[in-house]
Scaffold this active site. Structure first.
Site, PDB file in Angstrom:
ATOM      1  N   TRP A   1       0.840  -1.206   0.000  1.00  0.00           N
ATOM      2  CA  TRP A   1       0.000   0.000   0.000  1.00  0.00           C
ATOM      3  C   TRP A   1       0.870   1.249   0.000  1.00  0.00           C
ATOM      4  O   TRP A   1       2.073   1.144   0.275  1.00  0.00           O
ATOM      5  CB  TRP A   1      -0.918  -0.016   1.241  1.00  0.00           C
ATOM      6  CG  TRP A   1      -2.187   0.758   1.007  1.00  0.00           C
ATOM      7  CD1 TRP A   1      -2.543   1.955   1.556  1.00  0.00           C
ATOM      8  CD2 TRP A   1      -3.254   0.378   0.130  1.00  0.00           C
ATOM      9  NE1 TRP A   1      -3.775   2.335   1.073  1.00  0.00           N
ATOM     10  CE2 TRP A   1      -4.233   1.398   0.197  1.00  0.00           C
ATOM     11  CE3 TRP A   1      -3.485  -0.713  -0.718  1.00  0.00           C
ATOM     12  CZ2 TRP A   1      -5.417   1.361  -0.552  1.00  0.00           C
ATOM     13  CZ3 TRP A   1      -4.661  -0.762  -1.460  1.00  0.00           C
ATOM     14  CH2 TRP A   1      -5.610   0.264  -1.369  1.00  0.00           C
TER      15      TRP A   1
ATOM     16  N   ASP B   1       0.124  10.936  -0.191  1.00  0.00           N
ATOM     17  CA  ASP B   1      -0.919  11.967  -0.154  1.00  0.00           C
ATOM     18  C   ASP B   1      -2.279  11.364   0.205  1.00  0.00           C
ATOM     19  O   ASP B   1      -2.407  10.153   0.351  1.00  0.00           O
ATOM     20  CB  ASP B   1      -1.013  12.683  -1.498  1.00  0.00           C
ATOM     21  CG  ASP B   1      -1.564  11.786  -2.593  1.00  0.00           C
ATOM     22  OD1 ASP B   1      -1.217  10.578  -2.614  1.00  0.00           O
ATOM     23  OD2 ASP B   1      -2.353  12.270  -3.417  1.00  0.00           O
TER      24      ASP B   1
ATOM     25  N   GLU C   1      -3.428   8.572  -1.774  1.00  0.00           N
ATOM     26  CA  GLU C   1      -2.591   7.381  -1.603  1.00  0.00           C
ATOM     27  C   GLU C   1      -1.773   7.030  -2.840  1.00  0.00           C
ATOM     28  O   GLU C   1      -1.515   5.875  -3.119  1.00  0.00           O
ATOM     29  CB  GLU C   1      -3.459   6.158  -1.219  1.00  0.00           C
ATOM     30  CG  GLU C   1      -4.605   6.507  -0.305  1.00  0.00           C
ATOM     31  CD  GLU C   1      -5.248   5.299   0.340  1.00  0.00           C
ATOM     32  OE1 GLU C   1      -6.113   4.721  -0.322  1.00  0.00           O
ATOM     33  OE2 GLU C   1      -4.869   4.941   1.456  1.00  0.00           O
ATOM     34  N   GLU C   2      -1.382   8.052  -3.601  1.00  0.00           N
ATOM     35  CA  GLU C   2      -0.709   7.770  -4.872  1.00  0.00           C
ATOM     36  C   GLU C   2       0.693   8.346  -4.966  1.00  0.00           C
ATOM     37  O   GLU C   2       1.570   7.764  -5.601  1.00  0.00           O
ATOM     38  CB  GLU C   2      -1.540   8.332  -6.036  1.00  0.00           C
ATOM     39  CG  GLU C   2      -2.867   7.625  -6.195  1.00  0.00           C
ATOM     40  CD  GLU C   2      -3.836   8.352  -7.119  1.00  0.00           C
ATOM     41  OE1 GLU C   2      -4.828   7.737  -7.518  1.00  0.00           O
ATOM     42  OE2 GLU C   2      -3.599   9.538  -7.425  1.00  0.00           O
TER      43      GLU C   2
ATOM     44  N   GLU D   1     -19.096   7.187  -4.911  1.00  0.00           N
ATOM     45  CA  GLU D   1     -17.867   7.987  -4.889  1.00  0.00           C
ATOM     46  C   GLU D   1     -17.844   9.016  -6.015  1.00  0.00           C
ATOM     47  O   GLU D   1     -17.487  10.172  -5.814  1.00  0.00           O
ATOM     48  CB  GLU D   1     -16.666   7.047  -5.025  1.00  0.00           C
ATOM     49  CG  GLU D   1     -15.320   7.727  -4.976  1.00  0.00           C
ATOM     50  CD  GLU D   1     -14.192   6.713  -5.167  1.00  0.00           C
ATOM     51  OE1 GLU D   1     -14.010   6.243  -6.321  1.00  0.00           O
ATOM     52  OE2 GLU D   1     -13.509   6.387  -4.185  1.00  0.00           O
TER      53      GLU D   1
END
Ligand code: NAG
Ligand code: NAG
Ligand code: NAG
Ligand code: NAG
Length: 515
Positions: free
Chosen positions: A163, A233, A236-237, A483
């Site tokens: 992750w 960030d 999550e990238e 979303e």
């Protein structure tokens, strides 16, 4: 016998009226149309607010319909368990959602709803202690590195797959949420503060003598020691130093310093205040790009820097109704021009935005008053299920955040009774005042007694409403929010019943209600 001629005469008069009276001039019709559409937005918002609270609580344990097997205190990101699998607790999303619940509790601590919320808030607190002390892929509690772990299983155990970790916004957001819960609870239990029972209640949250046992203090220690280290960030990238992360860290340290002083922990209070100042003076200014004319989300990144994280950082990183001027608050020139640049980009990027209901406006220049579906950032290629060569889509939570930013700008100007206009903010103010006979002068500070003030406030509110109308348009018949909504056809896509979509919507609606 007399009746028939009377009816005929009456009919004749009506007929004559209908065909002889010219239609109302357009300038008269507009306020009526606006009032009608505002009414329907108002009543929709009222209904949707209740739906959003219910559906948000469905995703929170204990009690939530969608989280029967989750550890008490868990906030899942979405009930979707595959395509995509969001059935996890993210520290960030959970803290943001729980802070919305704290707001609901603080508003009316004796309501029926609040009696359901207290067990949830207490369970959240207990669970966070467990997450903090877990050994996880980001590290352990001993050197606090484990606090940077972004994501846990719904049973509270660490997620061990690969992750984007660590993520350093989680501890700051969690500290802020628990500080606001501690304060709200303390306010409604007036004798608690000086009682023995009170010591028991406060100790797990803040105890100067037992830092390892107090959740808020552990988070503040983490933030104060790691704020200038890079991490992933909020999406999550990307690894680096991020605006959203820095903003929530700075606020956590400011509020943490005040809390430490109240708990007679002067050394910690001074340390948190010093780190807050360093962060604000050494790191935060770097996020303003004079060349781009807007803030950038990540330093030294190949991306352009426009990002809905800029709005989220401003919203979550500044005190809601502070009359102090905080750097990069939602009402600051830097945030408002970034909002404009992001909304402009997204308006032309997504085909759905150029299909306005009122086709007479289709060819008009960009107008800020025209709502736009807003996604995460221009370069986004995540389509809700995977990577798409066609690019990303508008997100509900980002579109709601634009509205909240505009409402909070009104709230602040009204509270401090002034609206300073600087040259840096002019692109925003010019767009806001498009086609108005009044224009704003850079360098001037407008007061509520100036005729311009009311018009600016009214336009800001209408602009905010226009973005909520976009949310309304893409919400399904049952009021559910996923979303994203599709850039071509506007239908919902991505994880269904996204907890944060409901939370961001609620925050925007409540900001609107406060006006
Ligand atoms: C709790 O409330 C008391 C008054 O009831 C106040 O003196 C105290 O400062 C409050 N503590 C915090 C941490 O807000
Ligand atoms: C962290 O702070 C130190 C000292 O102020 C500085 O030398 C270093 O470059 C900073 N690191 C980052 C990643 O900004
Ligand atoms: C927020 O504003 C209200 C009304 O202006 C005030 O009563 C309250 O004390 C403020 N809260 C904070 C935390 O500043
Ligand atoms: C502003 O005026 C121009 C030119 O008259 C017009 O095309 C445009 O639609 C107007 N914009 C708004 C928001 O009314």
């Amino acid at each position: 016998m007399l009746l028939v001629p009377f009816v005929l005469v009456a009919y004749g008069v009506l007929y004559a009226l209908a065909y002889s009276i010219p239609p109302l001039p357009e300038s008269w019709q507009r306020p009526l149309q606006e009032a009608l559409s505002r009414d329907s937005l108002d009543s929709w918002l009222e209904r949707e607010e209740d739906i959003a609270i219910d559906r948000l609580l469905d995703n929170v344990a204990p009690g939530g319909r969608n989280v029967r097997d989750a550890a008490p205190g868990t906030v899942i990101a979405s009930p979707s368990r595959h395509h995509p699998n969001y059935y996890y607790q993210w520290v960030r999303d959970a803290a943001i959602t729980t802070s919305t619940l704290v707001d609901l509790y603080a508003e009316d601590p004796y309501s029926f709803l609040s009696s359901d919320l207290v067990p949830i808030l207490d369970a959240y607190t207990v669970l966070q202690y467990k997450l903090q002390h877990s050994n996880n892929p980001s590290g352990s509690f001993d050197d606090l590195s484990g606090l940077g772990e972004p994501k846990f299983e719904a049973d509270g155990s660490p997620f061990t797959g690969s992750w984007g970790r660590p993520q350093r916004d989680g501890p700051a957001l969690r500290a802020l949420t628990l500080i606001s819960y501690l304060k709200a609870y303390n306010e409604t239990h007036s004798s608690l503060w000086d009682s023995d029972f009170g010591d028991e209640w406060f100790r797990p949250l803040y105890d100067a003598d037992m830092p390892a046992d107090s959740i808020i203090k552990a988070d503040l220690e983490y933030v104060s020691h790691y704020w200038n280290a890079s991490g992933f960030d909020l999406w999550e990238e990307v690894e680096g130093l991020h605006f959203f992360t820095a903003m929530v860290q700075a606020r956590a340290l400011r509020e943490g310093a005040k809390l430490a002083a109240l708990f007679e922990d002067p050394g910690a209070a001074a340390w948190y205040a010093l780190q807050a100042r360093k962060l604000e003076e050494e790191l935060l200014p770097k996020f303003w790009s004079e060349r781009n004319g807007h803030l950038v989300e990540t330093l030294d990144s190949p991306r352009g820097g426009l990002d809905c994280g800029l709005l989220l950082g401003a919203l979550h990183g500044t005190e809601r109704n502070s009359t102090a001027t905080e750097r990069f608050a939602p009402y600051s020139d830097e945030v408002l021009v970034s909002l404009l640049a992001l909304a402009r980009d997204q308006r032309y990027r997504f085909p759905i935005n150029s299909a306005p209901s009122d086709s007479s406006n289709a060819e008009s220049e960009f107008s800020l008053l025209q709502g736009t579906g807003v996604g995460r950032y221009p370069e986004d290629v995540y389509d809700g299920y995977g990577t798409s060569p066609r690019g990303g889509n508008p997100w509900f939570l980002c579109t709601s955040s634009v509205a909240e930013t505009l409402f909070r700008t009104v709230e602040h100007a009204v509270a401090v009774e002034q609206l300073p206009i600087s040259s840096r903010g002019m692109p925003f103010w010019d767009a806001l005042m498009e086609n108005s006979s009044t224009s704003l002068e850079p360098g001037r500070t407008y007061k509520p007694t100036d005729p311009e003030f009311d018009e600016v406030m009214a336009r800001l509110r209408r602009a905010g409403d226009a973005f909520l109308v976009v949310v309304k348009k893409h919400t399904d018949a049952e009021g559910r929010l996923s979303e994203q909504f599709d850039r071509w056809n506007g239908y919902e896509r991505g994880a269904e019943d996204l907890t944060w979509s409901y939370g961001a919507f609620l925050q925007a609606v409540r900001a609107r209600q406060r006006l």
